[in-house]
Design an enzyme around this catalytic site. Structure first.
Site, PDB file in Angstrom:
ATOM      1  N   MET A  65      33.981  35.870  40.143  1.00  0.00           N
ATOM      2  CA  MET A  65      34.270  37.162  39.536  1.00  0.00           C
ATOM      3  C   MET A  65      33.176  37.517  38.539  1.00  0.00           C
ATOM      4  SD  MET A  65      35.549  39.075  36.817  1.00  0.00           S
ATOM      5  CE  MET A  65      36.210  37.897  35.650  1.00  0.00           C
ATOM      6  N   SER A  66      32.783  38.787  38.493  1.00  0.00           N
ATOM      7  CA  SER A  66      31.780  39.300  37.570  1.00  0.00           C
ATOM      8  C   SER A  66      30.433  38.637  37.844  1.00  0.00           C
ATOM      9  CB  SER A  66      32.242  39.101  36.120  1.00  0.00           C
ATOM     10  OG  SER A  66      31.478  39.885  35.239  1.00  0.00           O
ATOM     11  N   SER A  67      29.830  37.938  36.870  1.00  0.00           N
ATOM     12  CA  SER A  67      28.557  37.271  37.169  1.00  0.00           C
ATOM     13  C   SER A  67      28.765  36.215  38.246  1.00  0.00           C
ATOM     14  CB  SER A  67      27.960  36.639  35.916  1.00  0.00           C
ATOM     15  OG  SER A  67      28.607  35.445  35.563  1.00  0.00           O
TER      16      SER A  67
END
Length: 252
Positions: A65-67
């Site tokens: 998730m995200s980075s």
């Protein structure tokens, strides 16, 4: 779920000496190419787990998730032969940025490479010719950290590679949210795309009930759909994917 289904889990962690906020450096040239940096480190960790726990090498998957979602894009592009599938949550396309400034611009939904460039970036990341990993993309439509236009760009990055260009094969409602799928010539779903209405930046969870997973908290957002279960179903890890989707589907 790992205990329930007999799944071996690996959680690669970032050192603060490499990134002050503990994020993956998915936008750095040295950390987005095969054979070096963070992708090689994660690849070596995966090999260790596969060897130590006698994991079927044809059933290795990656998600983040995200980075971590952006690094999932990196891993799928640079080591596609390692993975049967990947799930990118609130992430970005592979090599959509080459430095911190570009990363911030892309996260805000501006200046994404063209579809032709997106395709070429994945094809140029390795000498692999297929079969390619399946792709699952999840994003909140109210995400103000990573604009959800990145989710559409991820889908487009993999469409030509999977030979499924154009509109989705079908759109269905799952647990109240739209699921777009693209099927290959054999009818196999190779790309799925969920946009979660009114959800911000985080992982969609459903914690209630007998099949609830997780606990609501920072970046773990209770929205009534478990991305964890649906992704595991999509990958065939639970043995109940088709049945579960049939139960949760409200329209097709």
């Amino acid at each position: 779920m790992a205990d329930e289904c007999g799944i071996a889990l690996l959680f690669p962690g970032q050192r603060l000496t490499n990134n002050l906020i503990g994020s993956f450096n998915w936008f750095e040239t040295g950390d987005s190419q095969r054979g070096g940096g963070e992708p090689l480190s994660i690849r070596q960790m995966i090999k260790q787990v596969v060897d130590d726990h006698s994991v079927d090498p044809s059933r290795v998957f990656v998600t983040g998730m995200s980075s971590g979602g952006a690094m999932t894009s990196v891993m799928l592009a640079t080591y596609p032969e390692v993975f049967a599938g990947g799930a990118i949550i609130a992430g970005l396309p592979y090599r959509s940025a080459d430095n911190m400034m570009e990363a911030m611009v892309r996260m805000n939904g501006y200046g994404s490479p063209s579809d032709r460039q997106l395709d070429a970036l994945v094809r140029g990341a390795s000498k692999f010719t297929g079969p390619w990993p399946t792709i699952s993309v999840w994003h909140g439509d109210s995400d103000t950290t990573v604009d959800n236009s990145n989710a559409s760009a991820i889908v487009r990055q993999w469409q030509k590679i999977h030979k499924v260009e154009g509109p989705a094969t079908r759109v269905e409602m799952v647990d109240g949210y739209p699921r777009e799928v693209w099927c290959d010539a054999d009818g196999r779903v190779v790309i799925e795309h969920y946009i979660i209405g009114e959800m911000g930046h985080g992982t969609p969870i459903s914690a209630d009930g007998n099949e609830g997973l997780g606990e609501e908290g920072e970046y773990m957002l209770e929205v009534g759909i478990s991305s964890t279960r649906h992704i595991a179903d999509f990958w065939g890890l639970t043995g109940s994917g088709a049945a579960r989707r049939a139960e949760s589907k409200t329209a097709a």
